[in-house]
Scaffold this active site. Structure first.
Site, PDB file in Angstrom:
ATOM      1  N   HIS A  19       0.816  -1.215   0.000  1.00 52.45           N
ATOM      2  CA  HIS A  19       0.000   0.000   0.000  1.00 52.45           C
ATOM      3  C   HIS A  19       0.854   1.272   0.000  1.00 52.45           C
ATOM      4  O   HIS A  19       0.439   2.288  -0.564  1.00 52.45           O
ATOM      5  CB  HIS A  19      -1.002  -0.048   1.153  1.00 52.45           C
ATOM      6  CG  HIS A  19      -2.024  -1.139   0.970  1.00 52.45           C
ATOM      7  ND1 HIS A  19      -2.677  -1.762   1.995  1.00 52.45           N
ATOM      8  CD2 HIS A  19      -2.495  -1.749  -0.183  1.00 52.45           C
ATOM      9  CE1 HIS A  19      -3.507  -2.693   1.516  1.00 52.45           C
ATOM     10  NE2 HIS A  19      -3.401  -2.700   0.198  1.00 52.45           N
ATOM     11  N   HIS A  42      -7.760  -8.100  -8.329  1.00 52.44           N
ATOM     12  CA  HIS A  42      -8.078  -8.886  -7.126  1.00 52.44           C
ATOM     13  C   HIS A  42      -8.293  -7.893  -5.983  1.00 52.44           C
ATOM     14  O   HIS A  42      -7.380  -7.596  -5.211  1.00 52.44           O
ATOM     15  CB  HIS A  42      -6.934  -9.845  -6.790  1.00 52.44           C
ATOM     16  CG  HIS A  42      -6.693 -10.886  -7.842  1.00 52.44           C
ATOM     17  ND1 HIS A  42      -6.161 -10.590  -9.076  1.00 52.44           N
ATOM     18  CD2 HIS A  42      -6.923 -12.224  -7.840  1.00 52.44           C
ATOM     19  CE1 HIS A  42      -6.079 -11.699  -9.791  1.00 52.44           C
ATOM     20  NE2 HIS A  42      -6.526 -12.706  -9.055  1.00 52.44           N
ATOM     21  N   SER A 129      -6.824  -1.935  -1.189  1.00 46.00           N
ATOM     22  CA  SER A 129      -6.371  -1.249  -2.401  1.00 46.00           C
ATOM     23  C   SER A 129      -7.492  -0.430  -3.086  1.00 46.00           C
ATOM     24  O   SER A 129      -7.221   0.697  -3.550  1.00 46.00           O
ATOM     25  CB  SER A 129      -5.733  -2.236  -3.384  1.00 46.00           C
ATOM     26  OG  SER A 129      -6.581  -3.344  -3.617  1.00 46.00           O
ATOM     27  N   GLU A 147     -13.542  -8.906  -7.972  1.00 49.86           N
ATOM     28  CA  GLU A 147     -13.401  -9.740  -6.773  1.00 49.86           C
ATOM     29  C   GLU A 147     -14.302 -10.950  -6.938  1.00 49.86           C
ATOM     30  O   GLU A 147     -15.490 -10.820  -7.203  1.00 49.86           O
ATOM     31  CB  GLU A 147     -13.787  -8.926  -5.524  1.00 49.86           C
ATOM     32  CG  GLU A 147     -13.889  -9.736  -4.247  1.00 49.86           C
ATOM     33  CD  GLU A 147     -12.650 -10.557  -3.904  1.00 49.86           C
ATOM     34  OE1 GLU A 147     -11.531 -10.010  -3.931  1.00 49.86           O
ATOM     35  OE2 GLU A 147     -12.806 -11.762  -3.615  1.00 49.86           O
ATOM     36  N   ASP A 175     -13.474 -13.089 -12.822  1.00 50.89           N
ATOM     37  CA  ASP A 175     -12.087 -13.518 -12.673  1.00 50.89           C
ATOM     38  C   ASP A 175     -11.172 -12.410 -13.211  1.00 50.89           C
ATOM     39  O   ASP A 175     -11.151 -12.131 -14.416  1.00 50.89           O
ATOM     40  CB  ASP A 175     -11.904 -14.820 -13.480  1.00 50.89           C
ATOM     41  CG  ASP A 175     -10.524 -15.413 -13.306  1.00 50.89           C
ATOM     42  OD1 ASP A 175      -9.550 -14.643 -13.169  1.00 50.89           O
ATOM     43  OD2 ASP A 175     -10.418 -16.653 -13.301  1.00 50.89           O
ATOM     44  N   GLY A 176     -10.420 -11.804 -12.303  1.00 50.82           N
ATOM     45  CA  GLY A 176      -9.571 -10.665 -12.674  1.00 50.82           C
ATOM     46  C   GLY A 176      -8.530 -11.006 -13.722  1.00 50.82           C
ATOM     47  O   GLY A 176      -8.179 -10.171 -14.558  1.00 50.82           O
ATOM     48  N   ASP A 196      -3.053  -8.540  -7.545  1.00 51.09           N
ATOM     49  CA  ASP A 196      -2.709  -8.894  -6.162  1.00 51.09           C
ATOM     50  C   ASP A 196      -3.489 -10.131  -5.713  1.00 51.09           C
ATOM     51  O   ASP A 196      -4.344 -10.067  -4.835  1.00 51.09           O
ATOM     52  CB  ASP A 196      -3.046  -7.676  -5.266  1.00 51.09           C
ATOM     53  CG  ASP A 196      -2.797  -7.935  -3.799  1.00 51.09           C
ATOM     54  OD1 ASP A 196      -1.937  -8.765  -3.474  1.00 51.09           O
ATOM     55  OD2 ASP A 196      -3.476  -7.299  -2.964  1.00 51.09           O
TER      56      ASP A 196
HETATM   57  N1  SAM Z   1      -5.840  -6.082  -3.325  1.00 56.20           N
HETATM   58  C1  SAM Z   1      -6.456  -6.180  -2.002  1.00 56.20           C
HETATM   59  C2  SAM Z   1      -5.870  -5.110  -1.107  1.00 56.20           C
HETATM   60  O1  SAM Z   1      -4.694  -4.743  -1.278  1.00 56.20           O
HETATM   61  O2  SAM Z   1      -6.577  -4.632  -0.240  1.00 56.20           O
HETATM   62  C3  SAM Z   1      -6.272  -7.536  -1.398  1.00 56.20           C
HETATM   63  C4  SAM Z   1      -6.611  -8.668  -2.304  1.00 56.20           C
HETATM   64  S1  SAM Z   1      -6.422 -10.252  -1.624  1.00 56.20           S
HETATM   65  C5  SAM Z   1      -4.705 -10.440  -1.484  1.00 56.20           C
HETATM   66  C6  SAM Z   1      -6.821 -11.260  -3.006  1.00 56.20           C
HETATM   67  C7  SAM Z   1      -8.304 -11.293  -3.331  1.00 56.20           C
HETATM   68  O3  SAM Z   1      -8.482 -11.887  -4.601  1.00 56.20           O
HETATM   69  C8  SAM Z   1      -9.142 -12.101  -2.368  1.00 56.20           C
HETATM   70  O4  SAM Z   1     -10.152 -11.293  -1.842  1.00 56.20           O
HETATM   71  C9  SAM Z   1      -9.732 -13.242  -3.219  1.00 56.20           C
HETATM   72  O5  SAM Z   1     -11.049 -13.587  -2.859  1.00 56.20           O
HETATM   73  C10 SAM Z   1      -9.700 -12.633  -4.592  1.00 56.20           C
HETATM   74  N2  SAM Z   1      -9.590 -13.570  -5.736  1.00 56.20           N
HETATM   75  C11 SAM Z   1      -8.999 -14.793  -5.783  1.00 56.20           C
HETATM   76  N3  SAM Z   1      -8.952 -15.244  -7.054  1.00 56.20           N
HETATM   77  C12 SAM Z   1      -9.532 -14.282  -7.834  1.00 56.20           C
HETATM   78  C13 SAM Z   1      -9.717 -14.135  -9.236  1.00 56.20           C
HETATM   79  N4  SAM Z   1      -9.328 -15.088 -10.105  1.00 56.20           N
HETATM   80  N5  SAM Z   1     -10.297 -12.986  -9.690  1.00 56.20           N
HETATM   81  C14 SAM Z   1     -10.687 -12.018  -8.833  1.00 56.20           C
HETATM   82  N6  SAM Z   1     -10.521 -12.103  -7.489  1.00 56.20           N
HETATM   83  C15 SAM Z   1      -9.940 -13.205  -7.003  1.00 56.20           C
END
Ligand code: SAM
Length: 322
Positions: A19, A42, A129, A147, A175-176, A196
């Site tokens: 961050h 993500h 984020s 997400e 799916d990101g 992320d």
């Molecule tokens: N970026 C966030 C932050 O800095 O506050 C934290 C994200 S966390 C490390 C990863 C997130 O990705 C989780 O909430 C998870 O549910 C989500 N996730 C997992 N696989 C995913 C995908 N293929 N596409 C989108 N989101 C996904």
């Protein structure tokens, strides 16, 4: 379905690195007059309570953001056991590096009582984020959030709705990795992508590399930002090397910053049981970093190490290439 919930980890040392870097990037990239598209592949829940059940159970923020800004006692967390003390305590009157000062200002903005008192016990809300990114946008910019987890998606949607920013910020349960390509190149030809993932599935490492290679091909001048864990696993070890190859093969500049807070070795407790160390280190890899980022991190990383380091393995690296 996924078991990873970022709420357990919010405000830990990895979030401090991620961050702080994200704020430095957003601050720089939103200075220009042309529109910026920010894509967070993500996104997580967007906002976390540091005094909520998840964070209290893990206590990771105690070894992260609370320790970083401890001007006073952190809140009492019954279940968490703070580990070894910081080897070299940072002097209370040390002037913060500008990037850490900006991070502190973002936290103050969300925590008025903390801003007033400087008491970290008043640090109750932690921005993910999406909230960090949103704060820096101006009217012409767009933020696209993805997400996949149903609960986090619901929380994210609710948290973003509360901001009342309308169509400037979109949230989708997709799916990101898959969806990124549909936004590149962006209309105004300026974009920053944060990738992320939780890396709870081994294939995430490969998907990050594939997704970034494809993104750079589609839109070479975007700024691509990848967080990754540094753990003893071949895929994790290979990821920054793969990202470096992607950048250099396409003639793009890159920067790789890592923060280590402790040894990755397994230890045993008094009963002879194996104790896993938890996440010891992480990195931020940036393709097409702004020219200011290296100097910002060069000043901030030693302070992170001094304040968050737990043993003599603590340290940082900062590499770049063009
Ligand atoms: N970026 C966030 C932050 O800095 O506050 C934290 C994200 S966390 C490390 C990863 C997130 O990705 C989780 O909430 C998870 O549910 C989500 N996730 C997992 N696989 C995913 C995908 N293929 N596409 C989108 N989101 C996904």
């Amino acid at each position: 379905m996924f078991s990873y919930r970022h709420a357990f980890h919010a405000g830990n040392h990895a979030d401090v690195l991620k961050h702080t870097t994200l704020i430095a990037l957003m601050k720089y990239l939103t200075q220009k007059d042309t529109a910026l598209t920010v894509i967070d592949t993500h996104a997580g829940a967007g906002l976390y309570r540091l005094d909520g059940d998840y964070t209290e159970t893990s206590g990771e923020a105690l070894e992260g953001v609370f320790k970083l800004f401890q001007a006073a006692k952190p809140p009492a967390v019954p279940n968490a056991k703070p580990k070894a003390a910081t080897p070299k305590a940072a002097p209370a009157d040390e002037v913060l590096a500008p990037a850490l000062q900006d991070y502190l200002d973002v936290l103050r903005g969300l925590n008025p009582k903390f801003a007033e008192s400087g008491d970290v016990a008043q640090l109750k809300i932690y921005p993910g984020s999406p909230f960090i990114e949103q704060q820096f946008l101006s009217g012409r910019d767009k933020l696209k959030l993805f997400e996949l987890h149903p609960t986090d998606f619901k929380s994210l949607t609710g948290n973003i709705e509360q901001l009342g920013v309308g169509r400037q910020v979109s949230v989708a349960r997709e799916d990101g990795f898959e969806v990124l390509k549909t936004f590149l190149p962006p209309p105004a030809r300026r974009a920053m992508v944060l990738c992320d993932p939780s890396y709870e599935i081994k294939t995430d490492y490969g998907r990050v590399a594939t997704c970034m290679a494809d993104a750079v091909k589609r839109f070479a001048t975007g700024t691509y930002v990848v967080w990754y864990p540094i753990i003893p696993r071949p895929e994790a070890h290979d990821l920054p090397r793969k990202l470096k190859t992607i950048a250099t093969k396409s003639g793009r500049s890159w920067l790789n910053a890592t923060l280590t807070v402790k040894s990755s070795k397994l230890t045993t407790d008094e009963a002879g049981d194996v104790v896993r160390p938890g996440l010891p280190a992480s990195g931020m890899f940036v393709i097409n970093p702004p020219h200011t980022l290296k100097a910002e991190l060069q000043a901030a990383l030693p302070q992170m190490v001094a304040r968050l380091g737990q043993d003599r393995n603590a340290g940082f690296t900062l590499d770049h290439g063009s």
